[in-house]
Design a protein around this motif. Structure first.
Motif, mmCIF file in Angstrom:
data_model
loop_
_atom_site.group_PDB
_atom_site.id
_atom_site.type_symbol
_atom_site.label_atom_id
_atom_site.label_comp_id
_atom_site.label_asym_id
_atom_site.label_seq_id
_atom_site.Cartn_x
_atom_site.Cartn_y
_atom_site.Cartn_z
ATOM 1 N N ALA A 82 37.146 122.176 92.403
ATOM 2 C CA ALA A 82 35.816 121.682 92.024
ATOM 3 C C ALA A 82 35.855 120.166 91.863
ATOM 4 O O ALA A 82 34.965 119.464 92.350
ATOM 5 C CB ALA A 82 35.363 122.341 90.722
ATOM 6 N N HIS A 83 36.902 119.646 91.234
ATOM 7 C CA HIS A 83 37.007 118.198 91.071
ATOM 8 C C HIS A 83 37.067 117.491 92.423
ATOM 9 O O HIS A 83 36.432 116.465 92.647
ATOM 10 C CB HIS A 83 38.238 117.835 90.240
ATOM 11 N N ARG A 84 37.841 118.095 93.329
ATOM 12 C CA ARG A 84 38.003 117.496 94.662
ATOM 13 C C ARG A 84 36.666 117.470 95.408
ATOM 14 O O ARG A 84 36.310 116.464 96.042
ATOM 15 C CB ARG A 84 39.041 118.311 95.429
ATOM 16 N N VAL A 85 35.930 118.583 95.310
ATOM 17 C CA VAL A 85 34.629 118.673 96.002
ATOM 18 C C VAL A 85 33.662 117.639 95.417
ATOM 19 O O VAL A 85 32.994 116.918 96.156
ATOM 20 C CB VAL A 85 34.057 120.108 95.877
ATOM 21 N N THR A 113 34.412 114.861 93.918
ATOM 22 C CA THR A 113 34.870 113.520 94.283
ATOM 23 C C THR A 113 34.475 113.193 95.719
ATOM 24 O O THR A 113 34.016 112.091 96.015
ATOM 25 C CB THR A 113 36.401 113.416 94.120
ATOM 26 N N LEU A 114 34.627 114.185 96.628
ATOM 27 C CA LEU A 114 34.266 113.968 98.030
ATOM 28 C C LEU A 114 32.769 113.719 98.153
ATOM 29 O O LEU A 114 32.327 112.831 98.866
ATOM 30 C CB LEU A 114 34.671 115.177 98.882
ATOM 31 N N ARG A 115 31.950 114.524 97.409
ATOM 32 C CA ARG A 115 30.498 114.334 97.431
ATOM 33 C C ARG A 115 30.146 112.942 96.933
ATOM 34 O O ARG A 115 29.289 112.276 97.490
ATOM 35 C CB ARG A 115 29.815 115.378 96.536
ATOM 36 N N GLU A 152 30.769 110.424 99.551
ATOM 37 C CA GLU A 152 29.734 110.439 100.589
ATOM 38 C C GLU A 152 28.479 109.740 100.103
ATOM 39 O O GLU A 152 27.778 109.077 100.865
ATOM 40 C CB GLU A 152 29.400 111.892 100.972
ATOM 41 N N ALA A 153 28.216 109.874 98.785
ATOM 42 C CA ALA A 153 27.009 109.246 98.209
ATOM 43 C C ALA A 153 27.237 107.767 97.903
ATOM 44 O O ALA A 153 26.357 107.105 97.395
ATOM 45 C CB ALA A 153 26.599 109.983 96.940
ATOM 46 N N GLY A 154 28.428 107.267 98.216
ATOM 47 C CA GLY A 154 28.686 105.841 98.051
ATOM 48 C C GLY A 154 29.230 105.463 96.683
ATOM 49 O O GLY A 154 29.298 104.295 96.350
ATOM 50 N N ILE A 155 29.611 106.488 95.885
ATOM 51 C CA ILE A 155 30.198 106.171 94.583
ATOM 52 C C ILE A 155 31.701 106.015 94.768
ATOM 53 O O ILE A 155 32.374 106.938 95.229
ATOM 54 C CB ILE A 155 29.917 107.309 93.558
ATOM 55 N N PRO A 156 32.241 104.831 94.489
ATOM 56 C CA PRO A 156 33.671 104.641 94.749
ATOM 57 C C PRO A 156 34.545 105.470 93.805
ATOM 58 O O PRO A 156 34.263 105.562 92.612
ATOM 59 C CB PRO A 156 33.889 103.136 94.496
ATOM 60 N N ALA A 157 35.588 106.084 94.364
ATOM 61 C CA ALA A 157 36.546 106.835 93.554
ATOM 62 C C ALA A 157 37.762 105.949 93.343
ATOM 63 O O ALA A 157 38.423 105.560 94.291
ATOM 64 C CB ALA A 157 36.931 108.135 94.267
#
Lengths: 150, 138
Positions: free
Chosen positions: A132-135, A137-139, A142-147
């Motif tokens: 869930a954390h990985r999903v 983070t990936l979303r 994609e939305a432009g929020i830097p990880a």
């Protein structure tokens, strides 16, 4: 070299698992006993962590004198020094789950070999939580929020 | 062996494993990171993750074979509570970049400021949770 590295990792995992089994930390009741400071406090985990940190800090002193690891090309040690909301929030969520169950990832995974159903249920839920954390983070990416964190 | 001496000796073996993972592989032996790496790492790194996790699972049976008894395990939590706890531990250790081994053993040994904050946070949250669950059970 690859088979040597993989075999070495197997041996190190075994050493870790032997240590966990010997330490008594596979028993969630003793781990929760450590967290039960207002009740019947069990200091065992202090001894486990004390022994582990002492030996690993001696190892770290040696690492600081090495230009590269014995079996690999470079050290992969985190360099991030920033204390942020993710670190604190994630650690707090982990602590709540740890207190509820008496399990953290190491003992839970090692205890899978006991074949006990509650352990398998805990580990399965833990894998879902990690996924869930990985999903998320990936979303976020994609939305432009830097990880920032790995 | 006294239980505290066994805890100290077991801890020393865990510390040796973490130290050798750094010395040999140059990597932090954090169990949450290694388990998550099974899904995210590629190539040989993933094999190293898998080998470490396989070794970890072999630990208790080897101890059982040598001592003639499986290590004690008393699980008080119900299955629904274990599901909630597992989700929190899985999500929380990824969000916080580590657990009791990565932050607690390897991080404290390196005196990493992030790991010191992480350990203080998860121990405090654990203490508070056990205290509140205890109050609810009374």
């Amino acid at each position: 070299m690859a088979p040597v590295r993989i075999l070495a990792a197997l041996g190190l995992g075994l050493l870790f698992g032997l240590g966990l089994a010997l330490s008594g930390m596979l028993d969630p009741a003793r781990v929760r006993g450590f967290l039960d400071v207002f009740g019947a406090w069990d200091p065992s985990l202090v001894f486990v962590l004390g022994g582990a940190v002492t030996v690993s800090s001696l190892g770290y002193q040696l690492v600081r004198r090495l230009s590269k690891p014995a079996l690999a090309e470079s050290f992969q040690i985190p360099t991030n020094r920033r204390v942020d909301g993710k670190l604190i929030g994630g650690s707090a969520l982990f602590g709540i789950g740890w207190g509820l169950s008496g399990f953290c990832p190491g003992p839970a995974v090692a205890a899978l070999s006991t074949g006990v159903l509650p352990v398998a249920v805990f580990v399965a839920a833990m894998l879902v939580g990690m996924t869930a954390h990985r999903v998320f983070t990936l979303r976020g990416a994609e939305a432009g929020i830097p990880a920032r964190d790995s | 062996m006294s239980p505290y001496l066994a805890s100290l000796a077991g801890g020393a073996l865990i510390g040796l494993s973490v130290a050798l993972m750094l010395i040999l592989h140059g990597r932090i032996a954090g169990v949450s990171g290694l388990v998550a790496g099974l899904g995210t790492d590629r190539g040989e790194r993933r094999w190293v993750d898998a080998a470490f996790v396989a070794g970890l699972v072999l630990g208790p049976p080897v101890v059982a074979g040598l001592s003639g008894a499986w290590p004690a395990m008393r699980i008080a939590a119900s299955l629904p509570v274990l599901v909630v706890a597992g989700l929190l531990v899985g999500f929380g250790t990824r969000l916080g970049s580590g657990c009791t081994s990565g932050h607690g053993v390897a991080g404290l040994a390196r005196l990493s400021p992030r790991s010191i904050v992480a350990v203080l946070t998860f121990v405090a949250a654990g203490i508070l949770t056990v205290a509140l669950v205890g109050l609810g059970a009374r």
